[in-house]
Design a protein around this motif. Structure first.
Motif, PDB file in Angstrom:
ATOM      1  N   CYS A  71     -17.708   8.311   4.731  1.00 34.26           N
ATOM      2  CA  CYS A  71     -17.272   6.928   4.930  1.00 34.26           C
ATOM      3  C   CYS A  71     -17.948   5.977   3.948  1.00 34.26           C
ATOM      4  CB  CYS A  71     -17.564   6.485   6.357  1.00 34.26           C
ATOM      5  SG  CYS A  71     -16.649   7.402   7.625  1.00 34.26           S
ATOM      6  N   GLN A 106     -15.635   3.846   1.426  1.00 30.87           N
ATOM      7  CA  GLN A 106     -15.613   2.390   1.547  1.00 30.87           C
ATOM      8  C   GLN A 106     -15.891   1.716   0.213  1.00 30.87           C
ATOM      9  OE1 GLN A 106     -14.644   0.339   3.708  1.00 30.87           O
ATOM     10  NE2 GLN A 106     -15.601  -1.608   3.166  1.00 30.87           N
ATOM     11  N   LEU A 135     -10.583   2.424   5.513  1.00 33.78           N
ATOM     12  CA  LEU A 135     -11.035   3.685   6.085  1.00 33.78           C
ATOM     13  C   LEU A 135     -10.147   4.183   7.208  1.00 33.78           C
ATOM     14  CD1 LEU A 135     -14.914   3.157   6.226  1.00 33.78           C
ATOM     15  CD2 LEU A 135     -13.560   4.281   4.458  1.00 33.78           C
ATOM     16  N   SER A 136      -9.766   3.302   8.108  1.00 35.00           N
ATOM     17  CA  SER A 136      -9.013   3.767   9.279  1.00 35.00           C
ATOM     18  C   SER A 136      -7.660   4.328   8.880  1.00 35.00           C
ATOM     19  CB  SER A 136      -8.854   2.638  10.305  1.00 35.00           C
ATOM     20  OG  SER A 136      -8.163   1.543   9.738  1.00 35.00           O
ATOM     21  N   ILE A 142     -19.059  -1.890   7.559  1.00 41.68           N
ATOM     22  CA  ILE A 142     -18.221  -0.925   8.275  1.00 41.68           C
ATOM     23  C   ILE A 142     -18.445  -1.064   9.777  1.00 41.68           C
ATOM     24  CG2 ILE A 142     -17.678   1.502   8.656  1.00 41.68           C
ATOM     25  CD1 ILE A 142     -18.560   2.114   5.846  1.00 41.68           C
ATOM     26  N   TYR A 177     -18.570   0.813  12.605  1.00 43.67           N
ATOM     27  CA  TYR A 177     -18.612   2.218  12.987  1.00 43.67           C
ATOM     28  C   TYR A 177     -18.203   2.490  14.432  1.00 43.67           C
ATOM     29  CZ  TYR A 177     -20.230   4.286   8.633  1.00 43.67           C
ATOM     30  OH  TYR A 177     -20.298   4.755   7.349  1.00 43.67           O
ATOM     31  N   LEU A 214     -14.618   3.015  14.246  1.00 48.32           N
ATOM     32  CA  LEU A 214     -14.253   4.264  13.568  1.00 48.32           C
ATOM     33  C   LEU A 214     -14.549   5.483  14.439  1.00 48.32           C
ATOM     34  CD1 LEU A 214     -15.286   3.827   9.823  1.00 48.32           C
ATOM     35  CD2 LEU A 214     -13.000   3.701  10.820  1.00 48.32           C
TER      36      LEU A 214
END
Length: 263
Positions: free
Chosen positions: A179, A183, A189-190, A219, A221, A224
């Motif tokens: 990640c 990034q 990312l998703s 991010i 997290y 995620l």
């Protein structure tokens, strides 16, 4: 619920390497990864795993001369036999340590390099590695790495890695989704996780931009982690970050996440 593994190359550096296994187990980790095992005999490492009830999940194949700046052999013309020897050595270690994933680094290219030539060799070497690994029940992982941390690295984007995987066509060739690197290079990312999850073999995390604990930075997290769970990922998530201070003290993010997840 995601399962987290300690990266012993970056975490617990306040301890000597062989003492990091005990430290990780004391903090509740059940699995570990690290860059390279080759400074120690596989038997000595296996003893640490067994003593502390840890699972070895990942390490890298030999990358060439790391001390002089080499970062992988897979795309380097003239190093084919050395690459093949590196895969054999990695598989020998894996047969003792019990991990089924081996990361193969692509290598650094000079600015004037013939990209097409290096890419073609990279694909050929990946096919060789995957074939050898399959006979040992192992998976080969490839990882896009950002050009800020590693200028000149051949593989930088997740779509490039997925294209390489598709070209080789081996079931045991997968992509390592870091990640932190993704990034920096791509973001989004998703959506990338949703697009590529069938080809992802391992996930790693770190805060961005400083590569510290994943509780600060750009991010989200917790979001995620829930998405990764929803997408059906059942592998480990490697904590490949550099703690801001004492590793154990910095694990508040993990304790908070675990407490929230069991409510």
């Amino acid at each position: 619920m995601p399962r987290f593994a300690a990266n012993l190359s970056l975490m617990y550096t306040e301890h000597d390497f062989l003492d990091r296994f005990a430290a990780a187990a004391a903090d509740g980790f059940m699995a570990v990864e690290y860059l390279f095992p080759y400074d120690y005999s596989p038997g000595k490492l296996k003893a640490q795993l067994d003593q502390h009830g840890l699972t070895q999940i990942l390490f890298n194949a030999p990358p060439g001369d790391w001390a002089t700046g080499e970062r992988g052999l897979a795309s380097l013309p003239g190093r084919e036999q050395e690459f093949r020897d590196s895969i054999a050595r990695a598989l020998d270690y894996a047969s003792v340590l019990g991990n089924t994933c081996i990361h193969v680094m692509a290598g650094l290219l000079p600015a004037e390099a013939d990209q097409a030539r290096h890419w073609g060799l990279y694909l050929d070497n990946l096919a060789y590695a995957a074939e050898k690994a399959a006979t040992a029940g192992c998976t080969i992982l490839i990882e896009p790495i950002n050009t800020r941390d590693m200028p000149g690295f051949l593989l930088n984007r997740q779509d490039e890695a997925q294209a390489a995987r598709a070209h080789v066509g081996a079931d045991n060739l997968r992509v390592q989704f870091d990640c932190y690197h993704c990034q920096i290079v791509e973001g989004d990312l998703s959506m990338t996780l949703q697009r590529d999850m069938p080809g992802i073999g391992h996930i790693q995390i770190a805060g961005v931009p400083d590569r510290h604990e994943p509780d600060r930075g750009e991010i989200n997290y917790p979001y995620l982690f829930e998405l990764i769970d929803t997408l059906g990922y059942t592998g480990w998530i490697g904590c490949e970050y550099r703690p801001r201070g004492n590793t154990s003290h910095g694990l508040r993010w993990l304790r908070d996440w675990q407490a929230m997840s069991i409510r």
